[in-house]
Design a protein around this motif. Structure first.
Motif, PDB file in Angstrom:
ATOM      1  N   ILE A  76      14.062  -2.296  -4.519  1.00 36.39           N
ATOM      2  CA  ILE A  76      13.273  -3.472  -4.888  1.00 36.39           C
ATOM      3  C   ILE A  76      12.035  -2.997  -5.640  1.00 36.39           C
ATOM      4  O   ILE A  76      11.373  -2.041  -5.226  1.00 36.39           O
ATOM      5  CB  ILE A  76      12.854  -4.266  -3.634  1.00 36.39           C
ATOM      6  N   LYS A  77      11.723  -3.651  -6.734  1.00 36.33           N
ATOM      7  CA  LYS A  77      10.542  -3.268  -7.505  1.00 36.33           C
ATOM      8  C   LYS A  77       9.281  -3.502  -6.682  1.00 36.33           C
ATOM      9  O   LYS A  77       9.162  -4.514  -5.985  1.00 36.33           O
ATOM     10  CB  LYS A  77      10.474  -4.079  -8.805  1.00 36.33           C
ATOM     11  N   TYR A  78       8.352  -2.554  -6.778  1.00 36.16           N
ATOM     12  CA  TYR A  78       7.109  -2.708  -6.027  1.00 36.16           C
ATOM     13  C   TYR A  78       5.943  -2.140  -6.817  1.00 36.16           C
ATOM     14  O   TYR A  78       6.110  -1.329  -7.735  1.00 36.16           O
ATOM     15  CB  TYR A  78       7.211  -2.030  -4.653  1.00 36.16           C
ATOM     16  N   GLN A  79       4.765  -2.571  -6.428  1.00 38.02           N
ATOM     17  CA  GLN A  79       3.528  -2.124  -7.066  1.00 38.02           C
ATOM     18  C   GLN A  79       2.541  -1.753  -5.975  1.00 38.02           C
ATOM     19  O   GLN A  79       2.310  -2.532  -5.045  1.00 38.02           O
ATOM     20  CB  GLN A  79       2.952  -3.239  -7.946  1.00 38.02           C
TER      21      GLN A  79
ATOM     22  N   SER B 271       0.830  -1.208   0.000  1.00 36.20           N
ATOM     23  CA  SER B 271       0.000   0.000   0.000  1.00 36.20           C
ATOM     24  C   SER B 271       0.865   1.258   0.000  1.00 36.20           C
ATOM     25  O   SER B 271       2.006   1.250   0.482  1.00 36.20           O
ATOM     26  CB  SER B 271      -0.910   0.020   1.231  1.00 36.20           C
ATOM     27  N   PHE B 272       0.285   2.335  -0.501  1.00 40.70           N
ATOM     28  CA  PHE B 272       0.960   3.635  -0.494  1.00 40.70           C
ATOM     29  C   PHE B 272       1.229   4.073   0.946  1.00 40.70           C
ATOM     30  O   PHE B 272       0.355   4.011   1.809  1.00 40.70           O
ATOM     31  CB  PHE B 272       0.090   4.675  -1.202  1.00 40.70           C
ATOM     32  N   GLY B 273       2.454   4.492   1.205  1.00 43.04           N
ATOM     33  CA  GLY B 273       2.822   4.975   2.524  1.00 43.04           C
ATOM     34  C   GLY B 273       3.136   3.891   3.538  1.00 43.04           C
ATOM     35  O   GLY B 273       3.440   4.188   4.703  1.00 43.04           O
ATOM     36  N   SER B 274       3.078   2.638   3.134  1.00 42.89           N
ATOM     37  CA  SER B 274       3.336   1.531   4.060  1.00 42.89           C
ATOM     38  C   SER B 274       4.830   1.376   4.319  1.00 42.89           C
ATOM     39  O   SER B 274       5.676   1.890   3.580  1.00 42.89           O
ATOM     40  CB  SER B 274       2.778   0.227   3.491  1.00 42.89           C
ATOM     41  N   PHE B 275       5.151   0.650   5.371  1.00 43.41           N
ATOM     42  CA  PHE B 275       6.556   0.367   5.672  1.00 43.41           C
ATOM     43  C   PHE B 275       7.188  -0.421   4.531  1.00 43.41           C
ATOM     44  O   PHE B 275       8.353  -0.216   4.187  1.00 43.41           O
ATOM     45  CB  PHE B 275       6.677  -0.415   6.982  1.00 43.41           C
ATOM     46  N   ALA B 276       6.409  -1.329   3.934  1.00 43.89           N
ATOM     47  CA  ALA B 276       6.933  -2.138   2.832  1.00 43.89           C
ATOM     48  C   ALA B 276       7.356  -1.261   1.658  1.00 43.89           C
ATOM     49  O   ALA B 276       8.391  -1.506   1.022  1.00 43.89           O
ATOM     50  CB  ALA B 276       5.881  -3.149   2.390  1.00 43.89           C
ATOM     51  N   GLU B 277       6.568  -0.212   1.370  1.00 45.59           N
ATOM     52  CA  GLU B 277       6.939   0.695   0.284  1.00 45.59           C
ATOM     53  C   GLU B 277       8.258   1.395   0.598  1.00 45.59           C
ATOM     54  O   GLU B 277       9.152   1.488  -0.257  1.00 45.59           O
ATOM     55  CB  GLU B 277       5.848   1.736   0.056  1.00 45.59           C
ATOM     56  N   GLN B 278       8.400   1.866   1.821  1.00 45.13           N
ATOM     57  CA  GLN B 278       9.642   2.531   2.224  1.00 45.13           C
ATOM     58  C   GLN B 278      10.834   1.584   2.118  1.00 45.13           C
ATOM     59  O   GLN B 278      11.919   1.963   1.661  1.00 45.13           O
ATOM     60  CB  GLN B 278       9.506   3.042   3.655  1.00 45.13           C
ATOM     61  N   TYR B 279      10.629   0.345   2.531  1.00 46.77           N
ATOM     62  CA  TYR B 279      11.704  -0.648   2.474  1.00 46.77           C
ATOM     63  C   TYR B 279      12.125  -0.896   1.025  1.00 46.77           C
ATOM     64  O   TYR B 279      13.319  -0.977   0.718  1.00 46.77           O
ATOM     65  CB  TYR B 279      11.234  -1.950   3.129  1.00 46.77           C
ATOM     66  N   CYS B 280      11.146  -1.027   0.149  1.00 46.43           N
ATOM     67  CA  CYS B 280      11.449  -1.280  -1.261  1.00 46.43           C
ATOM     68  C   CYS B 280      12.213  -0.112  -1.887  1.00 46.43           C
ATOM     69  O   CYS B 280      13.163  -0.313  -2.654  1.00 46.43           O
ATOM     70  CB  CYS B 280      10.159  -1.546  -2.031  1.00 46.43           C
ATOM     71  N   ARG B 281      11.803   1.096  -1.565  1.00 42.39           N
ATOM     72  CA  ARG B 281      12.509   2.263  -2.098  1.00 42.39           C
ATOM     73  C   ARG B 281      13.954   2.296  -1.622  1.00 42.39           C
ATOM     74  O   ARG B 281      14.886   2.517  -2.408  1.00 42.39           O
ATOM     75  CB  ARG B 281      11.796   3.541  -1.657  1.00 42.39           C
ATOM     76  N   LYS B 282      14.143   2.073  -0.338  1.00 47.49           N
ATOM     77  CA  LYS B 282      15.479   2.132   0.254  1.00 47.49           C
ATOM     78  C   LYS B 282      16.392   1.050  -0.311  1.00 47.49           C
ATOM     79  O   LYS B 282      17.595   1.278  -0.523  1.00 47.49           O
ATOM     80  CB  LYS B 282      15.372   1.986   1.769  1.00 47.49           C
ATOM     81  N   ASN B 283      15.832  -0.126  -0.577  1.00 43.84           N
ATOM     82  CA  ASN B 283      16.644  -1.262  -1.020  1.00 43.84           C
ATOM     83  C   ASN B 283      16.547  -1.523  -2.519  1.00 43.84           C
ATOM     84  O   ASN B 283      17.027  -2.554  -2.997  1.00 43.84           O
ATOM     85  CB  ASN B 283      16.233  -2.515  -0.243  1.00 43.84           C
TER      86      ASN B 283
END
Length: 355
Positions: A350-353, A336-348
């Motif tokens: 990793i492709k995300y949707q 989801s937008f703004g989730s911890f997972a999104e932040q993690y993917c950006r930092k590392n």
């Protein structure tokens, strides 16, 4: 009946209808016959070379544990299948006779070649985990299939001790009701172990209990199980694993190096995917996470080269280092937008949707 309609045995619908037509007034016996049939007893009898206590007890125990059938009724119907179908129809060697229903067990306790009872072939010590005995070894010469006895004299047997069967040639382990603990490395590196039957009473499976049992393709965990230790099933041949709702703690490396693991669903009683839980599970394709999950450990999915996507819920607030390193080249995280997972993917990177 089976001689006259032998071909019906491989057609479930035809066999079910036939049994009901021939025995219309015997509902109880019909249910018992069909329960055993639906468990696959006919097919296993066809494959077996010898129908003995070891073969029969698997089905007796499953009928008792899974269906709540009494020992007398379970024992009777399994002996009917073995003797009537296996011996009389297929001509299989059979050590089991059929007694009058309710007249006592037809499947007797095993005897050793020396005349001792089967239970006398086990070696015991005082359990360090509870009030009772722990099995430390087995002295029988027929040690490919071992049915672990829950009593020795006047004492309960509640545990299989640490390292007791590690690197042994055991192929089948059947634990009777009453066992609570499976110790450290109990069956580790048993390369031929392909079947394990655990009773409802088992509460704890310790570290590396079944590690590197690469012939173990499936296992049914008991519904009262509480804890599963580090690397308990690491390096096994499991294709999936259903973790019971009763489990409140699992260790690191639980299913690491399981090269046949394809699908896993994390139940909502498990709040954390532990460190290296699925590391190097190269065939893992589908992972289902729940909405209460709070963290994913370090290298949890490291080396899962067939994993191409995962949906991470908003509840996850921690993801460890290299959690998804070595996944499929097309791997993508759905979050989801703004989730911890999104932040993690950006930092590392990793492709995300976003979903």
């Amino acid at each position: 009946m089976l001689r006259q309609y032998e071909n019906s045995i491989d057609d479930k619908r035809q066999f079910t209808a036939l049994v009901k037509d021939i025995f219309p007034e015997e509902a109880k016996n019909i249910n018992l016959i069909l329960m055993a049939y639906n468990m696959g007893i006919a097919q296993d009898i066809q494959k077996a070379n010898l129908l003995n206590n070891t073969f029969a007890f698997r089905y007796v125990k499953q009928l008792m544990d899974d269906y709540g059938i009494s020992r007398v009724n379970a024992d009777w119907i399994v002996s009917v299948w073995c003797s009537c179908y296996g011996n009389k129809v297929l001509g299989k060697a059979c050590d089991i006779s059929v007694q009058k229903q309710g007249g006592g067990p037809a499947i007797k306790d095993n005897k050793s070649y020396s005349g001792k009872s089967y239970g006398d072939l086990f070696v015991y010590e005082k359990s360090r985990r509870g009030n009772g005995l722990a099995v430390t070894g087995f002295r029988g010469d027929k040690n490919k299939t071992i049915i672990f006895q829950n009593r020795s004299g006047n004492e309960n047997v509640i545990e299989i001790a640490d390292n007791s069967f590690s690197k042994s040639s055991i192929e089948e382990a059947i634990l009777t009701e009453g066992f609570k603990y499976i110790g450290l490395n109990t069956f580790s590196d048993c390369e031929k172990l392909h079947q394990v039957v655990l009773p409802v009473s088992v509460e704890e499976i310790e570290n590396s209990a079944f590690e590197n049992c690469n012939s173990l393709k499936s296992i049914s965990l008991p519904v009262l199980l509480k804890t599963i230790g580090d690397a308990a099933f690491k390096g096994t041949g499991l294709r999936t694993l259903d973790i019971p709702k009763s489990v409140f703690w699992i260790g690191d490396d639980l299913l690491a190096e399981c090269q046949s693991l394809e699908h896993i669903k994390i139940p909502d009683n498990i709040a954390r995917i532990t460190d290296r839980m699925f590391m190097n599970c190269s065939r893992l394709k589908k992972v289902e996470l729940h909405e209460k999950l709070n963290s994913i450990g370090e290298r949890a999915f490291f080396g899962c080269s067939n994993l191409d996507f995962i949906i991470i819920p908003d509840s996850v607030q921690q993801i460890g280092q290299d959690a998804f390193t070595g996944t499929d080249d097309m791997f993508i995280v759905q979050c989801s937008f703004g989730s911890f997972a999104e932040q993690y993917c950006r930092k590392n990177k990793i492709k995300y949707q976003l979903v």
